[in-house]
Design a protein around this motif. Structure first.
Motif, PDB file in Angstrom:
ATOM      1  N   MET A  46       0.844  -1.204   0.000  1.00 28.73           N
ATOM      2  CA  MET A  46       0.000   0.000   0.000  1.00 28.73           C
ATOM      3  C   MET A  46       0.880   1.255   0.000  1.00 28.73           C
ATOM      4  SD  MET A  46      -3.176  -1.035  -0.113  1.00 28.73           S
ATOM      5  CE  MET A  46      -2.503  -2.291  -1.179  1.00 28.73           C
ATOM      6  N   GLY A  47       1.927   1.244   0.816  1.00 26.98           N
ATOM      7  CA  GLY A  47       2.859   2.374   0.828  1.00 26.98           C
ATOM      8  C   GLY A  47       3.590   2.517  -0.497  1.00 26.98           C
ATOM      9  N   ARG A  50       1.159   3.956  -3.108  1.00 30.10           N
ATOM     10  CA  ARG A  50       0.940   5.397  -2.902  1.00 30.10           C
ATOM     11  C   ARG A  50       2.149   6.196  -3.399  1.00 30.10           C
ATOM     12  NH1 ARG A  50      -1.451   3.516   1.862  1.00 30.10           N
ATOM     13  NH2 ARG A  50       0.466   3.829   3.055  1.00 30.10           N
ATOM     14  N   GLU A  79      -3.777  -3.535   9.453  1.00 33.67           N
ATOM     15  CA  GLU A  79      -2.334  -3.687   9.573  1.00 33.67           C
ATOM     16  C   GLU A  79      -2.005  -4.041  11.020  1.00 33.67           C
ATOM     17  OE1 GLU A  79      -0.101  -0.273   8.286  1.00 33.67           O
ATOM     18  OE2 GLU A  79      -1.273  -0.064   6.445  1.00 33.67           O
ATOM     19  N   LYS A  83      -4.273  -0.005  11.756  1.00 36.41           N
ATOM     20  CA  LYS A  83      -4.812   0.819  10.665  1.00 36.41           C
ATOM     21  C   LYS A  83      -5.598  -0.077   9.698  1.00 36.41           C
ATOM     22  CE  LYS A  83      -3.213   4.051   7.110  1.00 36.41           C
ATOM     23  NZ  LYS A  83      -2.022   4.667   6.499  1.00 36.41           N
ATOM     24  N   PHE A  85      -7.428  -1.554   6.379  1.00 35.90           N
ATOM     25  CA  PHE A  85      -7.092  -1.559   4.954  1.00 35.90           C
ATOM     26  C   PHE A  85      -8.213  -1.001   4.088  1.00 35.90           C
ATOM     27  CE2 PHE A  85      -3.855  -4.739   6.102  1.00 35.90           C
ATOM     28  CZ  PHE A  85      -2.785  -4.261   5.369  1.00 35.90           C
ATOM     29  N   GLN A  88      -7.758   2.509   2.790  1.00 35.77           N
ATOM     30  CA  GLN A  88      -6.600   2.592   1.897  1.00 35.77           C
ATOM     31  C   GLN A  88      -6.935   2.022   0.518  1.00 35.77           C
ATOM     32  OE1 GLN A  88      -2.709   1.412   3.713  1.00 35.77           O
ATOM     33  NE2 GLN A  88      -4.031   0.749   5.406  1.00 35.77           N
ATOM     34  N   LEU A  92      -7.098   4.136  -3.040  1.00 35.26           N
ATOM     35  CA  LEU A  92      -6.296   3.759  -4.206  1.00 35.26           C
ATOM     36  C   LEU A  92      -7.189   3.393  -5.389  1.00 35.26           C
ATOM     37  CD1 LEU A  92      -3.426   1.754  -2.494  1.00 35.26           C
ATOM     38  CD2 LEU A  92      -3.274   3.998  -3.600  1.00 35.26           C
TER      39      LEU A  92
END
Length: 144
Positions: A46-47, A50, A79, A83, A85, A88, A92
């Motif tokens: 995910m990071g 991004r 996570e 956090k 998902f 996120q 995205l």
């Protein structure tokens, strides 16, 4: 007369250069991220995605998840830090990222389709989807 011909040729130079460029130079960048290792890999991905989109917003990205890699696309997945998902993935997806889940994995792990996030699209086999995207659609493979 010679000067006119040179002016015409000079005016055509940009078009001639574009015509001489390889076809792939004008194509968009297409990347497939392969997730098969669970929550920690998904958090890294995910990071990475991004960051990828910040650097190259026009990149076309597909995420293919199979095996334990599907876990982040299930309702209430989080996570290690807690956090979630879902937000996120939704953010995205709104930027054009596509999420594809292996149907074989869903069957093997006895995961009901109702558990998937709405952004996830089921494909018959994750490995087949990876091969197809690379061989037939020119995607570059990344495994975070």
């Amino acid at each position: 007369m010679r000067r006119n011909v040179l002016k015409i040729l000079a005016g055509m130079a940009p078009a001639l250069l574009l015509a001489a460029m390889p076809a792939h130079a004008a194509e968009e960048t297409k990347v497939v991220y392969h997730l098969a290792d669970g929550i920690d890999q998904a958090a890294r991905a995910m990071g990475n995605i991004r960051n990828h989109l910040r650097a190259e917003p026009a990149t076309r990205i597909v995420v293919v998840a199979n095996g334990d890699g599907i876990r982040f696309l299930l309702a209430n997945a989080k996570e290690r830090s807690g956090k979630p998902f879902d937000a996120q993935v939704k953010a995205l997806a709104e930027q054009g990222v596509e999420f594809r889940v292996c149907g074989n994995t869903l069957t093997a792990h006895d995961v009901p389709v109702s558990q998937l996030l709405p952004e996830a699209k089921i494909v018959t086999a994750g490995v087949v989807e990876l091969a197809r995207l690379q061989a037939k659609e020119g995607y570059v493979y990344i495994r975070p």
